[in-house]
Write an enzyme that holds these catalytic residues in place. Sequence first.
Site, PDB file in Angstrom:
ATOM      1  N   LYS A 170       1.061  -1.215  -0.123  1.00 48.30           N
ATOM      2  CA  LYS A 170      -0.052  -0.102   0.045  1.00 48.30           C
ATOM      3  C   LYS A 170       0.995   1.181   0.007  1.00 48.30           C
ATOM      4  O   LYS A 170       1.600   1.532   0.805  1.00 48.30           O
ATOM      5  CB  LYS A 170      -0.891  -0.045   1.114  1.00 48.30           C
TER       6      LYS A 170
ATOM      7  N   GLU B 247       8.702   1.578  11.513  1.00 49.35           N
ATOM      8  CA  GLU B 247       9.783   2.422  11.286  1.00 49.35           C
ATOM      9  C   GLU B 247       9.122   3.853  11.618  1.00 49.35           C
ATOM     10  O   GLU B 247       8.276   4.115  10.359  1.00 49.35           O
ATOM     11  CB  GLU B 247      10.454   2.123  10.030  1.00 49.35           C
TER      12      GLU B 247
ATOM     13  N   CYS C 150      13.635  10.356   6.809  1.00 50.07           N
ATOM     14  CA  CYS C 150      13.130  10.084   8.433  1.00 50.07           C
ATOM     15  C   CYS C 150      14.530   9.997   9.387  1.00 50.07           C
ATOM     16  O   CYS C 150      14.405  10.530  10.835  1.00 50.07           O
ATOM     17  CB  CYS C 150      12.741   8.569   8.537  1.00 50.07           C
TER      18      CYS C 150
ATOM     19  N   GLU D 196       8.417  15.339  15.632  1.00 48.39           N
ATOM     20  CA  GLU D 196       9.167  15.288  14.363  1.00 48.39           C
ATOM     21  C   GLU D 196       8.355  16.379  13.517  1.00 48.39           C
ATOM     22  O   GLU D 196       7.327  15.936  13.444  1.00 48.39           O
ATOM     23  CB  GLU D 196       8.810  13.978  13.743  1.00 48.39           C
TER      24      GLU D 196
END
Length: 494
Positions: free
Chosen positions: A188, A264, A299, A398
């Site tokens: 996906k 993750e 990331c 973040e």
Amino acid sequence: MDFSRIPALRARTVPPASHIIDGERRAASDGNTLDVTSPIDGNLLTTIPRGTAEDAEAAILSARSAFDDGRWSLLPPAARKKAMLKWADLIEAEAEELAVLGVRDNGTEIGMAFKAEPLSAVGTIRHFAEAIDKIYGEIAPTAPDALGLIHKQPVGVVGAIVPWNFPLMIGSWKLGPALAAGCTVVLKPAETASLTLVRLAELALDAGIPPGVLNVVTGEGSVVGAAIAESHDVDVLVFTGSGATGRRLLEASARSNLKRVYLELGGKSPNIVFADAPNLDEAAKVSAAGIFRNSGQVCIAGSRLLVERDIHDAFVQKLVAHAEAMQVGDPLDPGTNAGAVNSERQLLQNLAFIDEARAAGRNIATGGTRILQETGGTYMAPTIVTGVAADDRIVRDEVFGPVLTVQAFDTEDQAVALANGSDYGLAAGVWTSNLSRAHRMIKRIQAGVVHVNTYGGADITVPLSGVKQSGNGHDKSLHAFDKYLDLKTAWIKI
Ligand code: ADP
């Protein structure tokens, strides 16, 4: 890359994308689509199927039968290897087309995208394909009256849900080892970065990877992603994305079949510069790239600069100079070194962090604004915020944008405390010429990867994993196989 091809490639009309289910191109079961808007100029690029739960179920069923009938897992390893190597060759042959298509979809600057996307997918798929016929089981050190065999068997059907920042790179980190292990996959992609992954699945079919082995279903996370997460026929779920979605996936696993879930979840990675860094100019240049390339949508981005107090002002000045010298803009201009923010939604989220910092009296040393609005695209100036406090939201959360916070420290212990004072633990950087200090820091920092006198660039040979709320499991390196291979014991009386 041959940059002279870019004008022709960017002028191409992009046909509406399809799901790839059971080896076929399919529309959504109800015919609905989602518009794909290019972050370069805000124009409609094409559409993708707005997948339904029924589409996800069809793909899962296809992956389930493809696994159960052994059309892939029971092939001789050398045959699987051959197909995957062919797949890598086909991707390589189309690397320029894929790179430009991907940039039009997600906005990453082409210089970075070409290497980080198609070429990294090629390298990753080759890495895992080459390992296929080199994975051995084990014989246990038993007493003479027994034989203990430890088999390594593919886990079954893998659901892979991936984000928009590096769809081919992160997608292939999951697909490479999963397919090499003999699993089948339902993938996906993110709503705003599906096009290249759909093409990757078409190329897999062309390479001879059998229908049903790699299925791609596009659409919304809350529909397609959720259906994969809730399925009783998915054995393992691998994910890269936000913590909020990660939590939902764990809940879905608990509600359904207790499928293993590997997450993750990004980071808030400290980049620590000591006054004894071997070369402060180099440290500033690499640190700026480590947060501002791809507009911070990385990331492992080094988004928290921790700098020894003696050099704080001078080092911030160098960084500001690098930030202001960056060419931000059209990601298909080869001179650009920070492209578009992926979406309007993401850009507004980034700016909200800045507004909050400004309201709290923090110092915006450079940037802090939306730029190039006249292009219709979503661009943001590289931003450096100083004078922040450890519990500011801009320091804790973040941002996933071109935003660097700066904090000063006096001692190594303080640097460690600031570095580890985060819910995340994905990556870190340490700049020092003191070898003993470098090793002490590597041991003390809570992160999956600690860079020393550099930032980023760790290749496929080493694992990438998070600790704390950055997630679990490993992408990259042979350790990635652990997620896709079960150990099975055979105990035989002799
Ligand atoms: P971001 O906020 O950066 O887009 P997300 O975690 O929302 O991060 O997205 C990462 C991936 O997770 C995307 O493919 C997205 O469609 C998918 N996703 C989002 N919400 C869900 C959900 N509820 N269930 C499963 N997948 C989801």
